[in-house]
Design a protein around this motif. Structure first.
Motif, PDB file in Angstrom:
ATOM      1  N   ALA A  22       0.512  -1.006   0.396  1.00  0.00           N
ATOM      2  CA  ALA A  22      -0.327   0.006  -0.015  1.00  0.00           C
ATOM      3  C   ALA A  22       0.900   1.566  -0.594  1.00  0.00           C
ATOM      4  CB  ALA A  22      -0.975   0.021   1.583  1.00  0.00           C
ATOM      5  N   ARG A  23       2.029   1.326   0.475  1.00  0.00           N
ATOM      6  CA  ARG A  23       2.691   2.286   0.373  1.00  0.00           C
ATOM      7  C   ARG A  23       3.701   2.622  -0.619  1.00  0.00           C
ATOM      8  NH1 ARG A  23       4.546   0.718   6.139  1.00  0.00           N
ATOM      9  NH2 ARG A  23       6.549  -0.761   4.896  1.00  0.00           N
ATOM     10  N   LEU A  24       4.043   1.731  -1.390  1.00  0.00           N
ATOM     11  CA  LEU A  24       4.460   1.505  -2.481  1.00  0.00           C
ATOM     12  C   LEU A  24       3.770   1.978  -3.713  1.00  0.00           C
ATOM     13  CD1 LEU A  24       6.856   0.963  -4.515  1.00  0.00           C
ATOM     14  CD2 LEU A  24       5.895  -1.871  -4.701  1.00  0.00           C
ATOM     15  N   ASN A  25       2.416   1.762  -3.256  1.00  0.00           N
ATOM     16  CA  ASN A  25       1.284   2.264  -4.229  1.00  0.00           C
ATOM     17  C   ASN A  25       1.241   3.712  -4.129  1.00  0.00           C
ATOM     18  OD1 ASN A  25       1.165  -0.592  -6.169  1.00  0.00           O
ATOM     19  ND2 ASN A  25      -0.392  -1.245  -4.736  1.00  0.00           N
ATOM     20  N   ALA A  26       0.736   3.750  -3.083  1.00  0.00           N
ATOM     21  CA  ALA A  26       0.957   5.067  -2.475  1.00  0.00           C
ATOM     22  C   ALA A  26       2.247   6.030  -3.717  1.00  0.00           C
ATOM     23  CB  ALA A  26       0.527   5.790  -1.333  1.00  0.00           C
ATOM     24  N   THR A  27       3.317   5.643  -3.115  1.00  0.00           N
ATOM     25  CA  THR A  27       3.995   6.472  -3.496  1.00  0.00           C
ATOM     26  C   THR A  27       4.211   6.357  -4.932  1.00  0.00           C
ATOM     27  OG1 THR A  27       5.353   5.624  -1.068  1.00  0.00           O
ATOM     28  CG2 THR A  27       6.596   6.245  -3.263  1.00  0.00           C
ATOM     29  N   LEU A  28       3.929   5.210  -6.085  1.00  0.00           N
ATOM     30  CA  LEU A  28       4.125   5.559  -7.301  1.00  0.00           C
ATOM     31  C   LEU A  28       3.393   6.365  -7.911  1.00  0.00           C
ATOM     32  CD1 LEU A  28       4.586   1.695  -8.021  1.00  0.00           C
ATOM     33  CD2 LEU A  28       6.172   3.712  -8.255  1.00  0.00           C
ATOM     34  N   GLY A  29       1.982   6.433  -6.971  1.00  0.00           N
ATOM     35  CA  GLY A  29       1.053   7.648  -7.611  1.00  0.00           C
ATOM     36  C   GLY A  29       1.390   8.296  -7.367  1.00  0.00           C
ATOM     37  N   ARG A  30       1.731   8.957  -5.987  1.00  0.00           N
ATOM     38  CA  ARG A  30       2.541  10.079  -6.281  1.00  0.00           C
ATOM     39  C   ARG A  30       3.699  10.735  -7.194  1.00  0.00           C
ATOM     40  NH1 ARG A  30       2.455   9.378  -0.663  1.00  0.00           N
ATOM     41  NH2 ARG A  30       4.518   9.091  -0.877  1.00  0.00           N
TER      42      ARG A  30
END
Length: 111
Positions: A22-30
């Motif tokens: 979830a943290r990785l997906n959020a970082t990728l989205g940003r």
């Protein structure tokens, strides 16, 4: 003390993996939002507008503080742009000798 049950360790590891995902997906989205070419272009345009506005304001403030320098620079620029016309005013016009032609034979009405 005994080691925790394997099923409990597996559930904990799966929960940690899901949180990391979830943290990785959020970082990728940003990152996708920040590195979008349209976003980058808009941000660059905004920065250029801000900096050019600041430069224009600084130039205006300088001109208000030094009106003589601005008038002098304007005069110099005007003289530079009009240098050919000014030089033409001071050139001597050639005196024509009798029988002298200003054009090549066969090209004018006085052949």
């Amino acid at each position: 003390m005994s080691a925790p049950e394997p099923s409990l360790r597996l559930a904990t590891a799966e929960a940690e993996a899901a949180a990391a995902r979830a943290r990785l997906n959020a970082t990728l989205g940003r990152l996708q939002v920040r590195l979008n070419p349209r976003t980058l272009a808009l941000q660059a345009a905004r920065e250029i507008t801000d900096k050019s506005g600041a430069a224009a304001q600084a130039s205006l403030n300088t001109a208000v503080r030094n009106p003589g320098a601005v008038a002098g620079a304007t005069a110099v620029a005007g003289l530079f742009l009009a240098r050919h016309r000014i030089a033409a005013l001071f050139r001597r016009k050639p005196k024509h000798k009798p029988g002298h032609r200003d054009h090549e034979p066969g090209l004018g009405p006085q052949d």
